[in-house]
Scaffold this motif. Structure first.
Motif, PDB file in Angstrom:
ATOM      1  N   GLY A  86     -10.656  16.496 -40.381  1.00  0.00           N
ATOM      2  CA  GLY A  86     -11.045  17.863 -40.072  1.00  0.00           C
ATOM      3  C   GLY A  86     -11.746  18.602 -41.208  1.00  0.00           C
ATOM      4  O   GLY A  86     -12.247  19.702 -41.009  1.00  0.00           O
ATOM      5  N   TYR A  87     -11.780  17.987 -42.404  1.00  0.00           N
ATOM      6  CA  TYR A  87     -12.419  18.686 -43.527  1.00  0.00           C
ATOM      7  C   TYR A  87     -13.931  18.813 -43.295  1.00  0.00           C
ATOM      8  O   TYR A  87     -14.566  19.764 -43.739  1.00  0.00           O
ATOM      9  CB  TYR A  87     -12.135  17.955 -44.840  1.00  0.00           C
ATOM     10  CG  TYR A  87     -12.517  18.753 -46.062  1.00  0.00           C
ATOM     11  CD1 TYR A  87     -11.895  19.966 -46.331  1.00  0.00           C
ATOM     12  CD2 TYR A  87     -13.487  18.308 -46.941  1.00  0.00           C
ATOM     13  CE1 TYR A  87     -12.250  20.713 -47.438  1.00  0.00           C
ATOM     14  CE2 TYR A  87     -13.840  19.045 -48.060  1.00  0.00           C
ATOM     15  CZ  TYR A  87     -13.226  20.247 -48.305  1.00  0.00           C
ATOM     16  OH  TYR A  87     -13.572  20.982 -49.404  1.00  0.00           O
ATOM     17  N   ASP A  89     -15.336  19.576 -40.576  1.00  0.00           N
ATOM     18  CA  ASP A  89     -15.569  20.816 -39.829  1.00  0.00           C
ATOM     19  C   ASP A  89     -15.528  22.026 -40.752  1.00  0.00           C
ATOM     20  O   ASP A  89     -16.269  22.984 -40.575  1.00  0.00           O
ATOM     21  CB  ASP A  89     -14.532  20.981 -38.712  1.00  0.00           C
ATOM     22  CG  ASP A  89     -14.864  20.116 -37.514  1.00  0.00           C
ATOM     23  OD1 ASP A  89     -16.059  19.796 -37.328  1.00  0.00           O
ATOM     24  OD2 ASP A  89     -13.942  19.751 -36.768  1.00  0.00           O
ATOM     25  N   LYS A  90     -14.639  21.965 -41.730  1.00  0.00           N
ATOM     26  CA  LYS A  90     -14.567  23.072 -42.671  1.00  0.00           C
ATOM     27  C   LYS A  90     -15.895  23.184 -43.426  1.00  0.00           C
ATOM     28  O   LYS A  90     -16.413  24.281 -43.627  1.00  0.00           O
ATOM     29  CB  LYS A  90     -13.416  22.821 -43.650  1.00  0.00           C
ATOM     30  CG  LYS A  90     -13.125  23.990 -44.515  1.00  0.00           C
ATOM     31  CD  LYS A  90     -11.782  23.821 -45.209  1.00  0.00           C
ATOM     32  CE  LYS A  90     -10.959  25.060 -45.201  1.00  0.00           C
ATOM     33  NZ  LYS A  90     -10.319  25.425 -44.007  1.00  0.00           N
ATOM     34  N   ARG A  92     -18.750  22.116 -42.337  1.00  0.00           N
ATOM     35  CA  ARG A  92     -19.791  22.532 -41.389  1.00  0.00           C
ATOM     36  C   ARG A  92     -19.727  24.025 -41.115  1.00  0.00           C
ATOM     37  O   ARG A  92     -20.721  24.620 -40.703  1.00  0.00           O
ATOM     38  CB  ARG A  92     -19.640  21.765 -40.062  1.00  0.00           C
ATOM     39  CG  ARG A  92     -20.082  20.308 -40.181  1.00  0.00           C
ATOM     40  CD  ARG A  92     -20.357  19.721 -38.815  1.00  0.00           C
ATOM     41  NE  ARG A  92     -19.269  19.982 -37.894  1.00  0.00           N
ATOM     42  CZ  ARG A  92     -19.449  20.434 -36.651  1.00  0.00           C
ATOM     43  NH1 ARG A  92     -20.643  20.671 -36.188  1.00  0.00           N
ATOM     44  NH2 ARG A  92     -18.400  20.632 -35.873  1.00  0.00           N
ATOM     45  N   ALA A  93     -18.557  24.621 -41.299  1.00  0.00           N
ATOM     46  CA  ALA A  93     -18.421  26.055 -41.053  1.00  0.00           C
ATOM     47  C   ALA A  93     -18.880  26.879 -42.251  1.00  0.00           C
ATOM     48  O   ALA A  93     -18.960  28.093 -42.179  1.00  0.00           O
ATOM     49  CB  ALA A  93     -16.976  26.390 -40.708  1.00  0.00           C
ATOM     50  N   ALA A  94     -19.170  26.227 -43.364  1.00  0.00           N
ATOM     51  CA  ALA A  94     -19.595  26.937 -44.575  1.00  0.00           C
ATOM     52  C   ALA A  94     -21.108  27.177 -44.540  1.00  0.00           C
ATOM     53  O   ALA A  94     -21.843  26.409 -43.912  1.00  0.00           O
ATOM     54  CB  ALA A  94     -19.218  26.126 -45.809  1.00  0.00           C
ATOM     55  N   PRO A  97     -26.605  24.230 -46.088  1.00  0.00           N
ATOM     56  CA  PRO A  97     -27.372  23.401 -45.164  1.00  0.00           C
ATOM     57  C   PRO A  97     -26.518  22.196 -44.763  1.00  0.00           C
ATOM     58  O   PRO A  97     -25.857  21.592 -45.615  1.00  0.00           O
ATOM     59  CB  PRO A  97     -28.578  22.947 -45.994  1.00  0.00           C
ATOM     60  CG  PRO A  97     -28.616  23.851 -47.170  1.00  0.00           C
ATOM     61  CD  PRO A  97     -27.235  24.333 -47.404  1.00  0.00           C
ATOM     62  N   ARG A  98     -26.499  21.882 -43.500  1.00  0.00           N
ATOM     63  CA  ARG A  98     -25.639  20.779 -43.061  1.00  0.00           C
ATOM     64  C   ARG A  98     -26.062  19.462 -43.678  1.00  0.00           C
ATOM     65  O   ARG A  98     -25.249  18.579 -43.916  1.00  0.00           O
ATOM     66  CB  ARG A  98     -25.657  20.690 -41.548  1.00  0.00           C
ATOM     67  CG  ARG A  98     -24.940  21.887 -40.984  1.00  0.00           C
ATOM     68  CD  ARG A  98     -24.454  21.687 -39.601  1.00  0.00           C
ATOM     69  NE  ARG A  98     -23.513  22.761 -39.307  1.00  0.00           N
ATOM     70  CZ  ARG A  98     -23.090  23.072 -38.104  1.00  0.00           C
ATOM     71  NH1 ARG A  98     -23.505  22.371 -37.082  1.00  0.00           N
ATOM     72  NH2 ARG A  98     -22.232  24.047 -37.937  1.00  0.00           N
ATOM     73  N   ASP A 251     -22.035  17.627 -32.787  1.00  0.00           N
ATOM     74  CA  ASP A 251     -21.433  18.684 -31.977  1.00  0.00           C
ATOM     75  C   ASP A 251     -19.916  18.560 -31.982  1.00  0.00           C
ATOM     76  O   ASP A 251     -19.381  17.493 -31.813  1.00  0.00           O
ATOM     77  CB  ASP A 251     -21.949  18.566 -30.550  1.00  0.00           C
ATOM     78  CG  ASP A 251     -21.809  19.878 -29.817  1.00  0.00           C
ATOM     79  OD1 ASP A 251     -21.482  20.894 -30.472  1.00  0.00           O
ATOM     80  OD2 ASP A 251     -22.022  19.901 -28.605  1.00  0.00           O
TER      81      ASP A 251
END
Ligand SMILES: Nc1ncnc2c1ncn2[C@@H]1O[C@H](COP(=O)(O)OP(=O)(O)OP(=O)(O)O)[C@@H](O)[C@H]1O
Ligand SMILES: [Mg+2]
Lengths: 251, 266
Positions: A86-87, A89-90, A92-94, A97-98, A251
């Motif tokens: 799950g890190y 996702d963390k 990606r939420a920052a 740039p991905r 996604d």
């Protein structure tokens, strides 16, 4: 840029904190080097084997060992752990740039691979291996190894992003067997049997290996070196393209 | 009226190996600035899916959403700067220490090394992890991980904070600490969007709430409005609890819920 730096630092910290994953990437290739040389060195004495250019058989085998060390793709396995834990996702939420998440790891992989390659060459020197192309050649050898490691890990990361599975990513890594062994691994290409020669000619890794080998055995031979870097650049461009697409569509 | 969260006809349709699921089927949300908004619903109702869409982590099948005034699809990076999120499953890197993780998070949001270190200090104290801050996260308990996750969601003082079941798995004391902390954060102006399975928590913390069931919102209002409404419709003599509201809205009465419990014989 600062954000890249912290992501790179984190990846390096992670590698250093998992020595169990780091050490095999040095020792397994050295093990193969010792075993391969032990088995075949008698057949190829340096005095009567023209393709060794006066060095011993270990010098001829060193590029294979470096390539093997650069083809573990550990970065991708860490990425899968991030995804599964799950890190990812963390991150990606920052507001970064991905692509930085993926390329930050690869930048760390470049540094790590360069360090490993340097250590391996240093270990090889006392056994009479010389880098015939001199200091510049040495730098190019390390660079070629490290950039290949980045490309290979990048493709593995693609599998990781696609499957999000450690098992699948791990299995995909086994592709290094055909890539590394359908090459002029034991003798130069002209001495291979016809089917092997054809396979090796179509295998892009062959040209990286030949480029590295020319750096070890000969003075700077630009055409061979250029082919090696061209293959890495081409594969690298594809890898970057697919990676950007894959992380954007994640996604 | 500007809203902190504004969603119009949000839809999420999953396809792929996880199955074809219409998880969210047209959700409208209007969360006011400075509010603590509760998002309730049974398991699988679509709470986490909604949170993931609102926090730019997942594409929106159709509909639109603005968070802190920013369209999350059109300008996700700007939205991310204003959003803090702690997902249902705490996303942590177990090889780092708690402190390293929060500092890294601060750096990703643009703090300098010194600012990030100071902020990490404050936040770790806040969630009562200062004693364990320099241990690797691998050795943290489940509740410690949740609290660390909450701390890391706060580094950049977000305008809107999304918390997906932040108190699940916390001991009673830690739960109260988190409640206090949420009230404090909210007092400073942060809008909080909170999903929870604990109706008492919703009752205590949330000014307004929505109940989602099978991807659709089935009730919305302040806790007292919802209770009063149920009391009136049912002609009840006593004030119903939020549990009653929840069970009724999701089509399950106490009697039915009890009737569905069957004994299992070995
Ligand atoms: N990746 C996925 N692929 C397919 N279906 C999914 C996926 N994630 C969630 N779903 C489905 O979407 C629906 C809503 O799931 P969601 O996780 O949003 O529920 P929730 O309200 O958060 O539930 P809980 O209270 O259990 O956390 C469920 O039916 C679930 O099975
Ligand atoms: Mg959920």
């Amino acid at each position: 840029m600062n954000k890249y730096v912290v992501l790179i630092q984190r990846s390096i910290r992670e590698a250093l904190r998992t020595p169990e994953a780091l050490f095999p990437t040095i020792f397994i290739p050295l093990f193969f080097l010792v075993v391969n040389v032990g088995q075949a060195a008698e057949i190829f004495p340096s005095t009567s084997t023209p393709f060794l250019a006066g060095q011993n058989y270990a010098a001829f085998q060193l590029p294979s060992a470096l390539l093997l060390a650069a083809s573990f793709g550990t970065a991708a396995l860490y990425l899968v752990e991030d995804i599964e834990g799950g890190y990812f996702d963390k991150l990606r939420a920052a507001p970064i740039p991905r692509t930085a998440i993926v390329f930050g790891r690869l930048a760390a992989e470049a540094l790590k691979s360069a360090a490993i390659a340097i250590v391996m060459v240093l270990i090889a020197l006392p056994f009479g291996i010389r880098i015939a192309s001199g200091p510049l050649g040495f730098v190019l050898l390390i660079l070629l190894t490290a950039t290949w490691a980045v490309v290979f890990s990048g493709f593995m990361q693609l599998i990781a992003l696609k499957t999000r599975s450690a098992a699948a990513t791990n299995s995909a890594g086994l592709i290094f067997f055909p890539l590394l062994f359908l090459t002029p691994n034991f003798v130069p290409r002209p001495l291979l049997t016809r089917p092997m020669e054809i396979a090796a000619t179509y295998n892009p890794v062959t040209y990286i290996m030949e480029g590295m080998r020319s750096l070890v055995l000969h003075d700077l031979e630009w055409p061979a070196i250029g082919r090696g870097f061209a293959v890495v650049a081409g594969a690298g461009a594809l890898m970057v393209l697919f990676s950007v697409r894959s992380i954007r569509r994640y996604d | 009226m500007t809203y902190a969260i504004e969603a119009q006809q949000l839809v999420k349709h999953y396809t792929g190996r996880g199955g074809d699921v219409e998880a969210v089927r047209g959700v409208d949300l209007h969360v006011r600035e400075g509010e603590v908004f509760g998002f309730l619903g049974p398991n699988g109702a679509g709470k986490s899916t909604t949170v993931r869409m609102l926090t730019t982590l997942m594409t929106i099948t159709s509909g639109s959403a603005r968070v802190a005034g920013v369209d999350v699809t059109a300008d996700p990076e700007a939205a991310r700067l204003r959003i803090g999120v702690a997902l249902q499953e705490a996303g942590l890197d177990i090889r780092q220490s708690g402190r390293e993780l929060v500092i890294l998070q601060g750096r990703l949001y643009g703090l300098s090394p010194a600012q990030a270190a100071e902020r990490a200090n404050d936040l770790l104290k806040l969630v009562d992890l200062d004693g364990d801050a320099d241990r690797r996260i691998k050795g943290y308990s489940g509740g410690m991980k949740r609290r660390l996750d909450l701390a890391s969601a706060l580094v950049h003082r977000p305008d809107v904070l999304f918390l997906d079941e932040p108190t699940t798995g916390l001991d009673p004391a830690s739960r109260l600490t988190v409640w206090d902390e949420l009230r404090r954060i909210n007092d400073q102006g942060t809008t909080v969007f909170l999903t929870t399975q604990y109706l008492e928590e919703a009752d205590q913390l949330c000014e307004r709430l929505a109940i989602i069931d099978a991807g659709l919102i089935v009730a919305e209002g302040t806790p007292s409005e919802l209770k009063a409404d149920l009391r009136q419709r049912r002609g009840l003599t006593q004030e119903p609890t939020l549990d009653d509201v929840f069970l009724e809205a999701t089509g399950r009465t106490r009697e039915r819920a009890a009737g569905e419990v069957q004994e299992v014989h070995a």
